[in-house]
Design an enzyme around this catalytic site. Structure first.
Site, PDB file in Angstrom:
ATOM      1  CG  HIS A  46      97.590  37.587  23.045  1.00 50.65           C
ATOM      2  ND1 HIS A  46      96.302  38.076  23.004  1.00 50.65           N
ATOM      3  CD2 HIS A  46      98.360  38.486  22.373  1.00 50.65           C
ATOM      4  CE1 HIS A  46      96.289  39.211  22.340  1.00 50.65           C
ATOM      5  NE2 HIS A  46      97.526  39.476  21.938  1.00 50.65           N
ATOM      6  CD  GLU A  48      94.688  34.835  26.750  1.00 48.51           C
ATOM      7  OE1 GLU A  48      93.735  35.563  27.053  1.00 48.51           O
ATOM      8  OE2 GLU A  48      95.778  35.278  26.339  1.00 48.51           O
ATOM      9  CB  CYS A  76      91.652  39.383  22.666  1.00 49.49           C
ATOM     10  SG  CYS A  76      92.856  38.276  21.877  1.00 49.49           S
ATOM     11  CB  CYS A  79      92.914  34.433  23.165  1.00 47.69           C
ATOM     12  SG  CYS A  79      94.578  35.137  23.041  1.00 47.69           S
TER      13      CYS A  79
END
Length: 144
Positions: A46, A48, A76, A79
């Site tokens: 991801h 992040e 999410c 993260c």
């Protein structure tokens, strides 16, 4: 957030879900990331997570005290957990995620009193632009 949007546009160009993130420390962007899940065949890639890893490498520490993450969508649970573990100080995000958002929408890992660190969170930064980037991406996907 404009820099995070640039990262999200890169993800979209690579046919990845258009999420972008940047880490700012002492007023400077020290790390960038955009989704690379498909490219790397890695569900943890991801924006992040990639930006956090880059920031800790840049600062040569596992802690990001005093740093801020700007990301185009609400993180999410994975993260958000990584943000807490990194002890990042601030989180600024654009669009809320009513399905998997873990910084207030569905659950709130960023400010869970049972955890050892809490993050200052501000949402709605360039929300319309962040949201439309995602909506346009998925509209195109559905047409294919």
């Amino acid at each position: 957030m404009r820099e995070a949007l640039k990262e999200a546009a890169k993800a979209s160009e690579e046919d990845e879900v258009p999420v972008g993130a940047v880490v700012v420390y002492d007023g400077k962007v020290i790390a960038r990331g955009h989704n690379q899940i498909e490219r790397l065949k890695d569900p943890t890639a991801h924006a992040e997570m990639l930006a956090l890893t880059s920031a800790t490498n840049f600062l040569k520490t596992k802690w990001l005290n005093g740093a801020s993450l700007y990301v185009t969508i609400e993180p999410c649970s994975m993260c958000a957990g990584a943000l807490v573990l990194s002890r990042i100080s601030n989180l600024y995000f654009g669009a809320k995620d009513p399905k998997t958002g873990a910084c207030g929408s569905v659950i709130n890992i960023a400010n869970n009193k049972k955890l050892n660190h809490r993050i200052k969170v501000k949402s709605g930064i360039l929300e319309a632009e962040c949201s439309s980037l995602l909506k346009d991406f998925f509209k195109k996907k559905r047409k294919k």
